[in-house]
Design an enzyme around this catalytic site. Structure first.
Site, PDB file in Angstrom:
ATOM      1  NE  ARG A 176      70.167  46.054  25.816  1.00 57.06           N
ATOM      2  CZ  ARG A 176      71.459  45.864  25.611  1.00 57.06           C
ATOM      3  NH1 ARG A 176      72.339  46.572  26.282  1.00 57.06           N
ATOM      4  NH2 ARG A 176      71.885  45.000  24.718  1.00 57.06           N
ATOM      5  CB  THR A 187      78.512  59.275  25.188  1.00 62.91           C
ATOM      6  OG1 THR A 187      79.197  59.098  23.951  1.00 62.91           O
ATOM      7  CG2 THR A 187      77.215  59.980  24.905  1.00 62.91           C
ATOM      8  CB  SER A 220      72.492  58.994  17.069  1.00 60.26           C
ATOM      9  OG  SER A 220      72.750  58.905  18.465  1.00 60.26           O
ATOM     10  CE1 TYR A 271      73.003  57.023  24.613  1.00 65.79           C
ATOM     11  CE2 TYR A 271      74.633  57.061  22.838  1.00 65.79           C
ATOM     12  CZ  TYR A 271      74.324  56.955  24.183  1.00 65.79           C
ATOM     13  OH  TYR A 271      75.332  56.790  25.097  1.00 65.79           O
ATOM     14  CG  HIS A 272      75.582  60.064  20.345  1.00 67.30           C
ATOM     15  ND1 HIS A 272      75.402  59.173  19.315  1.00 67.30           N
ATOM     16  CD2 HIS A 272      76.581  59.547  21.113  1.00 67.30           C
ATOM     17  CE1 HIS A 272      76.280  58.173  19.437  1.00 67.30           C
ATOM     18  NE2 HIS A 272      76.992  58.367  20.519  1.00 67.30           N
ATOM     19  CE  LYS A 298      74.459  59.002  27.710  1.00 69.12           C
ATOM     20  NZ  LYS A 298      73.945  58.254  28.872  1.00 69.12           N
ATOM     21  CD  GLN A 313      81.959  54.650  29.944  1.00 70.10           C
ATOM     22  OE1 GLN A 313      82.602  54.105  30.831  1.00 70.10           O
ATOM     23  NE2 GLN A 313      80.698  54.366  29.719  1.00 70.10           N
ATOM     24  CB  VAL A 338      82.957  50.399  27.626  1.00 70.42           C
ATOM     25  CG1 VAL A 338      83.625  49.526  28.689  1.00 70.42           C
ATOM     26  CG2 VAL A 338      82.576  51.755  28.205  1.00 70.42           C
ATOM     27  CB  VAL A 376      85.126  48.379   8.750  1.00 70.45           C
ATOM     28  CG1 VAL A 376      85.552  49.826   8.633  1.00 70.45           C
ATOM     29  CG2 VAL A 376      86.056  47.603   9.676  1.00 70.45           C
ATOM     30  CE1 TYR A 377      78.553  48.648  10.600  1.00 68.08           C
ATOM     31  CE2 TYR A 377      78.043  50.492  12.034  1.00 68.08           C
ATOM     32  CZ  TYR A 377      77.931  49.147  11.719  1.00 68.08           C
ATOM     33  OH  TYR A 377      77.179  48.323  12.516  1.00 68.08           O
ATOM     34  CB  VAL A 416      74.458  60.823   8.265  1.00 69.71           C
ATOM     35  CG1 VAL A 416      74.988  62.123   7.668  1.00 69.71           C
ATOM     36  CG2 VAL A 416      73.379  60.208   7.374  1.00 69.71           C
ATOM     37  CD  GLU A 417      80.004  57.248  11.349  1.00 71.23           C
ATOM     38  OE1 GLU A 417      79.803  57.507  12.541  1.00 71.23           O
ATOM     39  OE2 GLU A 417      80.361  56.122  10.947  1.00 71.23           O
TER      40      GLU A 417
HETATM   41  N1  LIG Z   1      78.738  50.800  26.712  1.00 68.93           N
HETATM   42  C1  LIG Z   1      79.462  51.797  26.243  1.00 68.93           C
HETATM   43  O1  LIG Z   1      80.389  51.600  25.444  1.00 68.93           O
HETATM   44  C2  LIG Z   1      79.155  53.215  26.678  1.00 68.93           C
HETATM   45  C3  LIG Z   1      79.939  54.257  26.157  1.00 68.93           C
HETATM   46  C4  LIG Z   1      79.696  55.559  26.558  1.00 68.93           C
HETATM   47  C5  LIG Z   1      78.670  55.839  27.448  1.00 68.93           C
HETATM   48  N2  LIG Z   1      77.911  54.817  27.942  1.00 68.93           N
HETATM   49  C6  LIG Z   1      76.816  55.152  28.873  1.00 68.93           C
HETATM   50  O2  LIG Z   1      76.907  54.353  30.034  1.00 68.93           O
HETATM   51  C7  LIG Z   1      75.594  54.028  30.483  1.00 68.93           C
HETATM   52  C8  LIG Z   1      75.451  52.523  30.624  1.00 68.93           C
HETATM   53  O3  LIG Z   1      75.693  51.893  29.357  1.00 68.93           O
HETATM   54  P1  LIG Z   1      75.643  50.312  29.229  1.00 68.93           P
HETATM   55  O4  LIG Z   1      76.446  49.946  28.052  1.00 68.93           O
HETATM   56  O5  LIG Z   1      75.929  49.730  30.543  1.00 68.93           O
HETATM   57  O6  LIG Z   1      74.093  50.116  28.847  1.00 68.93           O
HETATM   58  P2  LIG Z   1      73.116  48.890  29.192  1.00 68.93           P
HETATM   59  O7  LIG Z   1      71.988  48.963  28.242  1.00 68.93           O
HETATM   60  O8  LIG Z   1      73.893  47.614  29.276  1.00 68.93           O
HETATM   61  O9  LIG Z   1      72.612  49.248  30.669  1.00 68.93           O
HETATM   62  C9  LIG Z   1      71.704  50.279  30.945  1.00 68.93           C
HETATM   63  C10 LIG Z   1      70.831  49.822  32.099  1.00 68.93           C
HETATM   64  O10 LIG Z   1      69.929  50.882  32.447  1.00 68.93           O
HETATM   65  C11 LIG Z   1      68.653  50.357  32.658  1.00 68.93           C
HETATM   66  N3  LIG Z   1      67.666  51.423  32.364  1.00 68.93           N
HETATM   67  C12 LIG Z   1      67.444  52.059  31.189  1.00 68.93           C
HETATM   68  N4  LIG Z   1      66.458  52.962  31.316  1.00 68.93           N
HETATM   69  C13 LIG Z   1      66.044  52.913  32.611  1.00 68.93           C
HETATM   70  C14 LIG Z   1      65.044  53.599  33.354  1.00 68.93           C
HETATM   71  N5  LIG Z   1      64.254  54.514  32.775  1.00 68.93           N
HETATM   72  N6  LIG Z   1      64.887  53.315  34.664  1.00 68.93           N
HETATM   73  C15 LIG Z   1      65.683  52.379  35.268  1.00 68.93           C
HETATM   74  N7  LIG Z   1      66.637  51.677  34.604  1.00 68.93           N
HETATM   75  C16 LIG Z   1      66.817  51.949  33.287  1.00 68.93           C
HETATM   76  C17 LIG Z   1      68.549  49.166  31.703  1.00 68.93           C
HETATM   77  O11 LIG Z   1      67.579  48.226  32.095  1.00 68.93           O
HETATM   78  C18 LIG Z   1      69.973  48.619  31.744  1.00 68.93           C
HETATM   79  O12 LIG Z   1      70.110  47.600  32.712  1.00 68.93           O
HETATM   80  C19 LIG Z   1      74.607  54.633  29.489  1.00 68.93           C
HETATM   81  O13 LIG Z   1      74.119  55.843  30.001  1.00 68.93           O
HETATM   82  C20 LIG Z   1      75.458  54.870  28.270  1.00 68.93           C
HETATM   83  O14 LIG Z   1      74.977  55.958  27.525  1.00 68.93           O
HETATM   84  C21 LIG Z   1      78.126  53.512  27.575  1.00 68.93           C
END
Ligand SMILES: NC(=O)c1ccc[n+]([C@@H]2O[C@H](COP(=O)([O-])OP(=O)(O)OC[C@H]3O[C@@H](n4cnc5c(N)ncnc54)[C@H](O)[C@@H]3O)[C@@H](O)[C@H]2O)c1
Length: 384
Positions: free
Chosen positions: A35, A144, A179, A181-182, A185, A208, A211, A254-255, A327-328
């Site tokens: 990250r 998520t 997306s 990404y979603h 998951k 989740q 946050v 705001v989108y 697109v939402e």
């Molecule tokens: N932040 C939010 O609002 C939110 C909401 C819903 C779900 N989530 C989920 O919670 C989780 C954490 O989110 P976050 O906001 O802390 O993200 P973040 O990007 O701050 O942290 C993710 C961490 O995972 C590490 N990482 C990624 N790929 C990796 C890999 N292949 N091997 C080892 N480490 C790896 C990154 O280096 C990073 O430190 C995610 O799975 C995200 O989808 C977050």
């Protein structure tokens, strides 16, 4: 209990690792630090100056006398993953270690592929490592609420009972993610469900919400323990982003109409929800799904709340409805259940004026670090 926090250098993972360590769990962090690399690649930076992970952990030990073991490497490297697990011998794994930005996954083909390979293969590696070495270990996986999309019916916790042509079954709740990404998951959820069924693994998928907030008891103990706080158009999420925009006098972005309703929670509840899941493990063979959020807001209402709180602190705030890069649906029904974690004892920190004030004041403190060029969204969902 020994808990390995994968992704423990990130926003949710760092707060969770320290919280669990403070509560007496024996905690390890596994993170590839990718990250930090993606931030450099996109020329963006957290609002807060985060120290290198080794310094953060040393400070934690100095302050509390508690040690957190560190494994730096990629879960896509199966040998590294297995060696780390054999060394640490986890009883629970909390898996935060994924690429978690929807816009990042929509930049182009390469970023969509990177996101899905990183997330889906990493998660699959964990499932195989558990099958072969720790079949009794409880996997707590961060999903998520965005997996569900915005159906025109109530959203249940993972499963829905359906009657069709006179027959009845309880089935995985339909997913309509917004997306690549979603979608990663959703693929993860299916893979975990299948692995629980065929190998008898035990797992909890925490769907989740978005946050918000930055301070937890532990990350607030020292400047070196400070958590990341993203405000840019790629990793910045609603509310955190709005507070930082308000602090620097940028119109709140705001989108579209802002009628998009989403589920939210305070980071202090994220850490507690994870502990509740660990303390009440799923049964062998069970794929359990909890919706992890405390409240629902429309994006437009959130912007109005931030504007009100910021105005009372003497900040001048405008709201700007931008053309939606995504697109939402901008007006829709949204009503999701969240009773499982509440019934296991979660006592929510609801969004309050005092939280908004403290987040705004926090953002003001670090506003000299904001790069205004990174605020507007640059990634579009639309075909060029
Ligand atoms: N932040 C939010 O609002 C939110 C909401 C819903 C779900 N989530 C989920 O919670 C989780 C954490 O989110 P976050 O906001 O802390 O993200 P973040 O990007 O701050 O942290 C993710 C961490 O995972 C590490 N990482 C990624 N790929 C990796 C890999 N292949 N091997 C080892 N480490 C790896 C990154 O280096 C990073 O430190 C995610 O799975 C995200 O989808 C977050």
């Amino acid at each position: 209990m020994k808990v390995l926090v994968i992704g423990g250098d990130g926003y949710c993972g760092w707060a969770t690792a320290l919280y669990l360590s403070n509560r007496g769990y024996e905690v390890g962090i596994l993170d590839s630090l990718v990250r930090r690399h993606w931030d450099l690649e996109q020329c963006i930076e957290t609002l807060t100056p985060i120290a290198p992970i080794q310094q953060r952990l040393q400070r934690w030990t100095d302050l509390t006398g508690k040690n957190i073991e560190l494994f730096i490497g990629d879960i896509n490297n199966y040998d590294f993953l297995v060696k780390s697990l054999l060394k640490f011998e986890p009883e629970a794994i909390v898996h935060f270690g994924e690429q978690r930005s929807a816009p990042f996954s929509m930049i182009d083909r390469e970023h969509a592929v990177l996101t899905q390979v990183n997330n889906v293969v990493g998660n699959l590696n964990i499932l195989y490592a558990l099958r072969d070495h720790f079949p009794d270990c409880h996997l707590v996986k961060l999903g998520t609420m965005g997996e569900y999309g915005t159906p025109n019916i109530d959203i249940e916790e993972g499963y829905i009972t359906i009657e069709h042509n006179g027959r009845k079954d309880t089935l995985p709740y339909p997913k309509q993610p917004g997306s690549f990404y979603h979608l990663s998951k959703v693929h993860d959820s299916h893979n975990i469900h299948f692995a629980c069924k065929i190998w008898g693994l035990r797992a909890t998928d925490l769907n989740q919400g978005v946050v918000y907030g930055v301070l937890t008891e532990e990350t607030g103990m020292d400047e070196l323990l400070i958590n990341r706080l993203d405000y840019d158009g790629i990793f910045g999420t609603a509310l955190n982003r709005f507070c930082i925009q308000a602090a620097v006098g940028h119109p709140l972005t705001v989108y579209g109409t802002g009628g998009q309703t989403r589920a939210f929670l305070d980071i202090r509840d994220t850490v507690r929800c994870v502990e509740i899941a660990i303390a009440n493990p799923a049964n062998a063979g069970e794929f359990r799904v909890f919706n992890q959020f405390t409240e629902m807001f429309s994006v437009g209402d959130l912007a109005l709340m931030v504007k009100k709180a910021a105005t009372s602190l003497g900040l001048d705030v405008e709201i700007n409805n931008l053309d939606n890069p995504r697109v939402e649906k901008e007006e829709h029904y949204f009503n999701a259940k969240n009773t499982s974690l509440l019934s296991l004892g979660l006592q929510p920190h609801y969004l309050s004026d005092s939280l908004l004030d403290s987040l705004l004041n926090f953002a003001v403190k670090y506003k000299h670090r904001v790069d205004q060029k990174q605020i507007l969204p640059k990634v579009s969902w639309h075909r060029k």
